[in-house]
Design a protein around this motif. Structure first.
Motif, PDB file in Angstrom:
ATOM      1  N   VAL A 258       0.778  -1.138   0.022  1.00 51.61           N
ATOM      2  CA  VAL A 258      -0.101   0.059   0.018  1.00 51.61           C
ATOM      3  C   VAL A 258       0.832   1.409   0.026  1.00 51.61           C
ATOM      4  CG1 VAL A 258      -1.855   1.206   1.000  1.00 51.61           C
ATOM      5  CG2 VAL A 258      -1.581  -1.239   1.318  1.00 51.61           C
ATOM      6  N   LYS A 259       0.694   1.968  -0.843  1.00 55.92           N
ATOM      7  CA  LYS A 259       1.355   3.399  -0.965  1.00 55.92           C
ATOM      8  C   LYS A 259       0.411   4.562  -0.351  1.00 55.92           C
ATOM      9  CE  LYS A 259       4.467   5.753  -3.748  1.00 55.92           C
ATOM     10  NZ  LYS A 259       5.257   5.858  -5.253  1.00 55.92           N
ATOM     11  N   PHE A 260       0.939   5.488   0.675  1.00 56.88           N
ATOM     12  CA  PHE A 260       0.283   6.273   1.302  1.00 56.88           C
ATOM     13  C   PHE A 260       0.786   7.776   0.849  1.00 56.88           C
ATOM     14  CE2 PHE A 260      -0.376   2.729   4.093  1.00 56.88           C
ATOM     15  CZ  PHE A 260      -1.660   3.089   4.369  1.00 56.88           C
ATOM     16  N   TYR A 261      -0.303   8.582   0.443  1.00 54.58           N
ATOM     17  CA  TYR A 261      -0.039  10.102   0.192  1.00 54.58           C
ATOM     18  C   TYR A 261      -0.317  11.079   1.128  1.00 54.58           C
ATOM     19  CZ  TYR A 261       0.986   7.770  -4.298  1.00 54.58           C
ATOM     20  OH  TYR A 261       1.464   7.193  -5.474  1.00 54.58           O
ATOM     21  N   PRO A 262       0.330  12.075   1.386  1.00 52.13           N
ATOM     22  CA  PRO A 262      -0.329  13.144   2.216  1.00 52.13           C
ATOM     23  C   PRO A 262      -1.744  13.470   1.755  1.00 52.13           C
ATOM     24  CG  PRO A 262       1.922  13.741   1.205  1.00 52.13           C
ATOM     25  CD  PRO A 262       1.518  12.595   0.773  1.00 52.13           C
ATOM     26  N   ASN A 263      -2.658  13.943   2.586  1.00 56.85           N
ATOM     27  CA  ASN A 263      -4.067  14.155   2.044  1.00 56.85           C
ATOM     28  C   ASN A 263      -4.564  12.960   1.349  1.00 56.85           C
ATOM     29  OD1 ASN A 263      -3.883  16.775   3.399  1.00 56.85           O
ATOM     30  ND2 ASN A 263      -2.941  17.447   1.345  1.00 56.85           N
ATOM     31  N   GLY A 264      -4.425  11.859   1.829  1.00 57.82           N
ATOM     32  CA  GLY A 264      -5.017  10.620   1.311  1.00 57.82           C
ATOM     33  C   GLY A 264      -6.341  10.556   1.289  1.00 57.82           C
ATOM     34  N   SER A 265      -7.022   9.572   0.707  1.00 61.03           N
ATOM     35  CA  SER A 265      -8.406   9.183   0.807  1.00 61.03           C
ATOM     36  C   SER A 265      -8.804   8.863   2.276  1.00 61.03           C
ATOM     37  CB  SER A 265      -8.871   7.994  -0.413  1.00 61.03           C
ATOM     38  OG  SER A 265      -8.394   6.875   0.391  1.00 61.03           O
ATOM     39  N   SER A 266     -10.132   8.966   2.652  1.00 58.00           N
ATOM     40  CA  SER A 266     -10.555   8.525   3.913  1.00 58.00           C
ATOM     41  C   SER A 266     -10.506   7.206   4.000  1.00 58.00           C
ATOM     42  CB  SER A 266     -12.159   9.001   4.003  1.00 58.00           C
ATOM     43  OG  SER A 266     -12.909   8.252   3.026  1.00 58.00           O
ATOM     44  N   PHE A 267     -10.487   6.385   3.095  1.00 60.98           N
ATOM     45  CA  PHE A 267     -10.075   4.962   2.971  1.00 60.98           C
ATOM     46  C   PHE A 267      -8.773   4.465   3.519  1.00 60.98           C
ATOM     47  CE2 PHE A 267      -8.787   0.784   1.481  1.00 60.98           C
ATOM     48  CZ  PHE A 267      -9.845   0.108   1.781  1.00 60.98           C
ATOM     49  N   LYS A 268      -7.783   5.200   3.090  1.00 61.81           N
ATOM     50  CA  LYS A 268      -6.275   5.142   3.482  1.00 61.81           C
ATOM     51  C   LYS A 268      -6.187   5.722   4.978  1.00 61.81           C
ATOM     52  CE  LYS A 268      -4.287   3.517  -0.545  1.00 61.81           C
ATOM     53  NZ  LYS A 268      -3.266   4.168  -1.085  1.00 61.81           N
ATOM     54  N   LYS A 269      -6.660   6.744   5.190  1.00 64.20           N
ATOM     55  CA  LYS A 269      -6.865   6.929   6.564  1.00 64.20           C
ATOM     56  C   LYS A 269      -7.385   5.915   7.548  1.00 64.20           C
ATOM     57  CE  LYS A 269      -6.960  12.096   5.284  1.00 64.20           C
ATOM     58  NZ  LYS A 269      -7.943  13.081   5.261  1.00 64.20           N
ATOM     59  N   ALA A 270      -8.403   5.538   7.122  1.00 65.07           N
ATOM     60  CA  ALA A 270      -8.901   4.443   8.160  1.00 65.07           C
ATOM     61  C   ALA A 270      -8.007   3.226   8.087  1.00 65.07           C
ATOM     62  CB  ALA A 270     -10.325   3.953   7.664  1.00 65.07           C
ATOM     63  N   LEU A 271      -7.321   3.064   7.019  1.00 68.41           N
ATOM     64  CA  LEU A 271      -6.543   1.738   6.741  1.00 68.41           C
ATOM     65  C   LEU A 271      -5.018   2.226   7.676  1.00 68.41           C
ATOM     66  CD1 LEU A 271      -6.049  -0.868   5.380  1.00 68.41           C
ATOM     67  CD2 LEU A 271      -4.909   0.370   3.592  1.00 68.41           C
ATOM     68  N   ALA A 272      -4.694   3.177   7.683  1.00 68.84           N
ATOM     69  CA  ALA A 272      -3.462   3.543   8.554  1.00 68.84           C
ATOM     70  C   ALA A 272      -3.740   3.648   9.894  1.00 68.84           C
ATOM     71  CB  ALA A 272      -3.227   5.090   7.864  1.00 68.84           C
ATOM     72  N   TYR A 273      -5.116   3.743  10.614  1.00 69.08           N
ATOM     73  CA  TYR A 273      -5.345   3.795  11.850  1.00 69.08           C
ATOM     74  C   TYR A 273      -5.930   2.546  12.520  1.00 69.08           C
ATOM     75  CZ  TYR A 273      -4.826   8.818  12.232  1.00 69.08           C
ATOM     76  OH  TYR A 273      -3.879   9.996  12.073  1.00 69.08           O
ATOM     77  N   MET A 274      -5.745   1.541  11.599  1.00 69.22           N
ATOM     78  CA  MET A 274      -5.843  -0.111  12.142  1.00 69.22           C
ATOM     79  C   MET A 274      -5.106  -0.472  13.162  1.00 69.22           C
ATOM     80  SD  MET A 274      -7.266  -1.853   8.431  1.00 69.22           S
ATOM     81  CE  MET A 274      -7.644  -3.303   9.485  1.00 69.22           C
ATOM     82  N   ASP A 275      -5.834  -1.170  14.107  1.00 69.05           N
ATOM     83  CA  ASP A 275      -4.930  -1.686  15.265  1.00 69.05           C
ATOM     84  C   ASP A 275      -4.814  -3.213  14.982  1.00 69.05           C
ATOM     85  OD1 ASP A 275      -4.781   0.598  16.804  1.00 69.05           O
ATOM     86  OD2 ASP A 275      -6.837   0.190  17.420  1.00 69.05           O
ATOM     87  N   ASP A 276      -3.727  -3.911  15.767  1.00 68.48           N
ATOM     88  CA  ASP A 276      -3.743  -5.437  15.600  1.00 68.48           C
ATOM     89  C   ASP A 276      -5.171  -5.938  16.085  1.00 68.48           C
ATOM     90  OD1 ASP A 276      -1.139  -4.895  15.110  1.00 68.48           O
ATOM     91  OD2 ASP A 276      -0.350  -5.423  17.106  1.00 68.48           O
ATOM     92  N   GLY A 277      -5.354  -6.915  15.180  1.00 68.32           N
ATOM     93  CA  GLY A 277      -6.657  -7.577  15.407  1.00 68.32           C
ATOM     94  C   GLY A 277      -7.718  -6.958  14.724  1.00 68.32           C
ATOM     95  N   ASP A 278      -7.762  -5.769  14.132  1.00 70.29           N
ATOM     96  CA  ASP A 278      -8.726  -5.595  13.155  1.00 70.29           C
ATOM     97  C   ASP A 278      -8.614  -6.418  11.772  1.00 70.29           C
ATOM     98  OD1 ASP A 278      -9.224  -3.573  15.026  1.00 70.29           O
ATOM     99  OD2 ASP A 278      -8.408  -1.827  13.859  1.00 70.29           O
ATOM    100  N   LYS A 279      -9.996  -6.367  11.488  1.00 70.20           N
ATOM    101  CA  LYS A 279     -10.173  -7.445  10.085  1.00 70.20           C
ATOM    102  C   LYS A 279     -10.385  -6.419   9.186  1.00 70.20           C
ATOM    103  CE  LYS A 279     -11.712 -11.018  12.902  1.00 70.20           C
ATOM    104  NZ  LYS A 279     -12.846 -12.009  13.223  1.00 70.20           N
TER     105      LYS A 279
END
Length: 65
Positions: A25-46
């Motif tokens: 996955v490549k992250f960019y500044p001001n990325g989509s809301s989807f990528k922001k949610a992905l970046a904030y996932m925790d261990d155990g999230d599915k």
């Protein structure tokens, strides 16, 4: 969720023999809301995956050069 919905395509970057599942996955500044949610996932999230596609077959010649 943004205007693109909640589905994306990713590259699997780990082999079946590895203990961890790695996505490319490549992250960019001001990325989509989807990528922001992905970046904030925790261990155990599915993540739900479906519709695998692409070439998943190893070459017949398994000799190393």
């Amino acid at each position: 969720m943004d205007s693109r919905g909640n589905r994306r395509y990713f590259t699997i970057a780990s082999s079946p023999t590895e203990k961890e599942f790695i996505l490319g996955v490549k992250f960019y500044p001001n990325g989509s809301s989807f990528k922001k949610a992905l970046a904030y996932m925790d261990d155990g999230d599915k993540i739900i995956a479906s519709q695998l596609s692409g070439d998943f077959v190893l070459p017949k010649n398994n000799k190393r050069n």
